[in-house]
Design an enzyme around this catalytic site. Structure first.
Site, short mmCIF file in Angstrom:
data_model
loop_
_atom_site.label_atom_id
_atom_site.label_comp_id
_atom_site.label_asym_id
_atom_site.label_seq_id
_atom_site.Cartn_x
_atom_site.Cartn_y
_atom_site.Cartn_z
N TYR A 1 -21.06 -12.38 24.01
CA TYR A 1 -22.20 -11.79 25.07
C TYR A 1 -22.13 -11.02 25.52
CZ TYR A 1 -25.57 -13.96 27.98
OH TYR A 1 -26.40 -14.80 29.09
N GLU B 1 -30.07 -9.66 27.96
CA GLU B 1 -28.72 -10.66 26.74
C GLU B 1 -28.56 -9.93 25.96
OE1 GLU B 1 -28.67 -14.66 27.79
OE2 GLU B 1 -29.74 -14.47 26.02
#
Ligand code: GDP
Ligand code: MN
Length: 378
Positions: free
Chosen positions: A101, A185
């Site tokens: 991530y 993101e």
């Protein structure tokens, strides 16, 4: 405004972040040829502006073009957390070795940007962040310095990411700053079994203040959350936010509206919306506001809470009376007028004597009345 995955992906590619080949279709019949062009096997992904598509059944593999058509037919039209799926992206499948991530977000409390990165990316990142916060690195980024190669390497190391992810961290910062984003993101950023680093899913939130120079993303700029009522209100220039409850709220001034939400909640009901009609409580604004609120099926009563200042209460009452001529009032309306010319305003509404309109002179009393009406009492 949030971008769709396929738009975020485009920005990543523009800045040199590798992404799998993909095509977007809005009808199952187009999926066959698209899958063929992508090599036959594909992953079919719902294009909606909400996370958790994988767990909701909105991301599925298809073994060949025929299966891609069937899968696209299943996913198109699906409802994912209130968002209707109107298009799907077909992407080349990837053999995943590891999922990471990475992202940047504006942290208003800290007054700076944060890099957020974890070696445990994927669909369970929220659970990882909640149960093992140490597994998610949060590193302030000085916006004046930006993310240099050295800084990117430092972020990767702090998050236990392999050094090959550093160029992605650097490029992602470019996406944030050059594309007017408040949040970027990638989840998951993957290392494939053959050693490539690829962005498999992306989220980008653009700064609405930059909408004037982000027109390439289309008319969607007035529709930040995809909520049709919010879009209708924005089109009328109203400051409206949809909430989950049953009491519609109209007030003048953001502070008064916020405290009205609290008082209604204190009476045991839940506010259905935030709507600030500001200083100019004209008949037009009042009618527009009522129209938007009454078209929310969860609204059971409406509370108009006005403190007359520069706009006096009699002008507001005139606005309500005129709005009643153009809006078919289907739910009870509780009005509380106070401040400048309150007595005259109340007299105007008394004269109109509309059967669905009640007046209560105190804010607490009016909130209680609106809450009881919404909850089915008297
Ligand atoms: P989200 O659930 O909305 O975040 O959607 P994602 O695009 O992140 O997809 C959910 C999950 O599906 C990812 O975390 C991956 O584990 C998996 N996934 C997506 N694309 C591929 C792919 O090409 N190959 C494999 N093996 N898994 C994939
Ligand atoms: Mn994802």
């Amino acid at each position: 405004m949030d971008l769709y995955e396929h738009q975020a992906r485009q920005l990543f590619a523009d800045h040199g972040i590798a992404v799998p080949d993909a095509e977007v279709v809005d009808h199952p019949s187009a999926a066959h040829a698209a899958a063929e062009r992508l090599g036959g096997r594909v992953v079919v992904k719902a294009q909606v502006k909400v996370g958790g598509r994988g767990k909701a059944g909105g991301v599925k593999a298809a073994a060949d073009p025929g299966a891609a058509v069937i899968t696209a037919r299943q996913i198109l039209g699906m409802d994912i957390k209130g968002h209707r799926v109107r298009s799907v992206m077909l992407a080349q499948p990837v053999a995943i070795e590891e999922e990471f991530y990475v992202g940047y977000v504006l942290d208003r409390t800290a007054g700076t940007f944060l890099a957020i990165a974890s070696a445990e990316g994927g669909m369970d990142i929220e659970e990882v962040a909640a149960t093992r916060p140490d597994a998610v690195a949060r590193i302030p980024v000085d916006p004046a310095e930006g993310v240099t190669a050295a800084e990117a390497a430092r972020i990767a190391e702090a998050a236990s990411l392999p050094p090959e992810t550093a160029p992605v961290l650097q490029a992602l910062w470019q996406v944030l700053t050059e594309e007017d984003a408040l949040l970027v993101e990638v989840n998951p950023l993957v290392r494939t079994t053959d050693g490539r680093i690829l962005a498999l899913d992306g989220k980008v939130t653009l700064d609405d203040n930059a909408a004037f120079r982000q027109s390439r993303w289309g008319a969607d700029t007035t529709d930040p959350h995809g909520d049709p009522l919010e879009a209708a209100a924005a089109a009328k220039g109203l400051n409206y936010v949809k909430l989950d409850g049953e009491v519609g709220i109209i007030g003048n001034g953001a502070g008064l509206v916020m405290s009205t939400l609290d008082v209604v909640a204190g009476c045991g009901a839940r506010p259905a919306n935030f709507l600030d009609i500001g200083g100019g409580a004209s008949a037009r604004v009042m009618a527009d506001g009522l129209t938007v609120i009454l078209s929310d099926p969860s609204v059971r009563s409406v509370f108009v809470n006005v403190f007359g200042g520069i706009t006096a209460c009699d002008a507001v009452a005139d606005g309500i009376v005129q709005a009643l001529d153009s809006v078919h009032l289907t739910k009870p309306l509780v009005v509380r007028l106070d401040g400048n010319n309150a007595a005259r305003g109340r007299a105007i509404l008394d004269d109109r004597a509309h059967p669905m309109v009640q007046q209560v002179t105190t804010m607490d009393g009016a909130a209680d009345r609106a809450a009881r009406l919404a909850l089915g009492g008297h």
